[in-house]
Design a protein around this motif. Sequence first.
Motif, PDB file in Angstrom:
ATOM      1  N   LYS A 253      -7.803 -65.468   5.305  1.00 27.84           N
ATOM      2  CA  LYS A 253      -7.033 -65.596   4.060  1.00 27.84           C
ATOM      3  C   LYS A 253      -7.426 -64.526   3.054  1.00 27.84           C
ATOM      4  O   LYS A 253      -6.573 -63.948   2.383  1.00 27.84           O
ATOM      5  N   MET A 254      -8.721 -64.272   2.946  1.00 29.64           N
ATOM      6  CA  MET A 254      -9.194 -63.256   2.005  1.00 29.64           C
ATOM      7  C   MET A 254      -8.616 -61.885   2.360  1.00 29.64           C
ATOM      8  O   MET A 254      -8.150 -61.150   1.487  1.00 29.64           O
ATOM      9  N   LYS A 255      -8.632 -61.552   3.635  1.00 29.32           N
ATOM     10  CA  LYS A 255      -8.129 -60.248   4.077  1.00 29.32           C
ATOM     11  C   LYS A 255      -6.616 -60.161   3.884  1.00 29.32           C
ATOM     12  O   LYS A 255      -6.092 -59.147   3.419  1.00 29.32           O
ATOM     13  N   MET A 256      -5.892 -61.222   4.188  1.00 26.56           N
ATOM     14  CA  MET A 256      -4.446 -61.223   3.998  1.00 26.56           C
ATOM     15  C   MET A 256      -4.094 -61.071   2.525  1.00 26.56           C
ATOM     16  O   MET A 256      -3.171 -60.348   2.162  1.00 26.56           O
ATOM     17  N   ASN A 257      -4.843 -61.741   1.672  1.00 27.70           N
ATOM     18  CA  ASN A 257      -4.632 -61.609   0.226  1.00 27.70           C
ATOM     19  C   ASN A 257      -4.907 -60.179  -0.226  1.00 27.70           C
ATOM     20  O   ASN A 257      -4.145 -59.594  -0.987  1.00 27.70           O
ATOM     21  N   GLU A 258      -5.983 -59.613   0.278  1.00 24.15           N
ATOM     22  CA  GLU A 258      -6.375 -58.242  -0.086  1.00 24.15           C
ATOM     23  C   GLU A 258      -5.305 -57.223   0.323  1.00 24.15           C
ATOM     24  O   GLU A 258      -5.055 -56.249  -0.395  1.00 24.15           O
ATOM     25  N   LEU A 259      -4.648 -57.454   1.442  1.00 27.24           N
ATOM     26  CA  LEU A 259      -3.699 -56.488   1.994  1.00 27.24           C
ATOM     27  C   LEU A 259      -2.267 -56.663   1.487  1.00 27.24           C
ATOM     28  O   LEU A 259      -1.404 -55.845   1.798  1.00 27.24           O
ATOM     29  N   SER A 260      -2.002 -57.719   0.708  1.00 29.97           N
ATOM     30  CA  SER A 260      -0.627 -58.019   0.328  1.00 29.97           C
ATOM     31  C   SER A 260      -0.427 -58.007  -1.188  1.00 29.97           C
ATOM     32  O   SER A 260      -1.370 -58.158  -1.958  1.00 29.97           O
ATOM     33  N   GLU A 261       0.838 -57.846  -1.576  1.00 32.95           N
ATOM     34  CA  GLU A 261       1.219 -57.838  -2.992  1.00 32.95           C
ATOM     35  C   GLU A 261       1.954 -59.109  -3.391  1.00 32.95           C
ATOM     36  O   GLU A 261       2.253 -59.309  -4.567  1.00 32.95           O
ATOM     37  N   ALA A 262       2.286 -59.943  -2.416  1.00 31.46           N
ATOM     38  CA  ALA A 262       3.009 -61.192  -2.654  1.00 31.46           C
ATOM     39  C   ALA A 262       2.779 -62.089  -1.444  1.00 31.46           C
ATOM     40  O   ALA A 262       2.321 -61.624  -0.387  1.00 31.46           O
ATOM     41  N   ILE A 263       3.091 -63.374  -1.600  1.00 25.50           N
ATOM     42  CA  ILE A 263       2.841 -64.364  -0.548  1.00 25.50           C
ATOM     43  C   ILE A 263       4.082 -65.219  -0.349  1.00 25.50           C
ATOM     44  O   ILE A 263       4.689 -65.678  -1.320  1.00 25.50           O
ATOM     45  N   ILE A 264       4.454 -65.449   0.917  1.00 24.57           N
ATOM     46  CA  ILE A 264       5.561 -66.333   1.259  1.00 24.57           C
ATOM     47  C   ILE A 264       5.085 -67.335   2.301  1.00 24.57           C
ATOM     48  O   ILE A 264       4.393 -66.969   3.250  1.00 24.57           O
ATOM     49  N   ALA A 265       5.487 -68.605   2.136  1.00 24.72           N
ATOM     50  CA  ALA A 265       5.249 -69.632   3.153  1.00 24.72           C
ATOM     51  C   ALA A 265       6.575 -70.037   3.773  1.00 24.72           C
ATOM     52  O   ALA A 265       7.525 -70.371   3.070  1.00 24.72           O
ATOM     53  N   LEU A 266       6.631 -69.995   5.084  1.00 31.01           N
ATOM     54  CA  LEU A 266       7.733 -70.525   5.873  1.00 31.01           C
ATOM     55  C   LEU A 266       7.312 -71.908   6.369  1.00 31.01           C
ATOM     56  O   LEU A 266       6.179 -72.329   6.120  1.00 31.01           O
ATOM     57  N   PRO A 267       8.169 -72.627   7.087  1.00 33.80           N
ATOM     58  CA  PRO A 267       7.753 -73.926   7.615  1.00 33.80           C
ATOM     59  C   PRO A 267       6.458 -73.826   8.423  1.00 33.80           C
ATOM     60  O   PRO A 267       6.211 -72.834   9.119  1.00 33.80           O
ATOM     61  N   GLY A 268       5.649 -74.869   8.308  1.00 32.22           N
ATOM     62  CA  GLY A 268       4.384 -74.911   9.019  1.00 32.22           C
ATOM     63  C   GLY A 268       3.724 -76.265   8.894  1.00 32.22           C
ATOM     64  O   GLY A 268       4.269 -77.182   8.276  1.00 32.22           O
TER      65      GLY A 268
END
Length: 195
Positions: A93-108
């Motif tokens: 999660k930390m790495k994904m946050n570091e590499l992105s400018e925005a966040i989207i959640a699809l079904p899960g």
Amino acid sequence: MKFKSIAVFCASSSGFDALWTQKAYSVGAFMAQHNITVVYGGGRVGLMGAVADGALDHKGGVIGVIPHFLNSKEIGHHGVTTLITVDNMHQRKMKMNELSEAIIALPGGYGTMEELFEMITWGQLGLHQKPVGLLNINGFYDHLIAFVQNMVDVGLLNKQNQEMLLVADNIEELVAKMELYEAPSVPKWLDKERS
């Protein structure tokens, strides 16, 4: 497009509704067509794999971030542009946050919910100022949206923080909302109006 990279959290399974896989694939395709790099959990299965494949099939960039223990079970998608392995789920999660400018959640399932709420909590606490969006495919998140409203109704969530969670049922509208997003200027613990 404003964003160069967006993190996508979603299921590692496909579920019972074929529409979810179709929409997940179209999310990846949309991002590729708009030169947005997909940052995701690195899997080749389920909705995760569909997002990655949608982007790759349309010549988009895809960065997967996967813990060693999942990659070793051959769940990792080795066709992505970059596959980063980390030690555990929190580092993912930390790495994904570091590499992105925005966040989207699809079904899960549980994992997607945990990732979504950690990202929105970090935003609420002022640890990032990125937009967080729900892609409410076929009403999947209707009950969650109602539950968040209940948190506001009973006084456990501030209306301003409720509005941090952006919702749409199609990717075009969701990204448009995210591009207009402005983070609250005052982190939760500094807001004197809250009890």
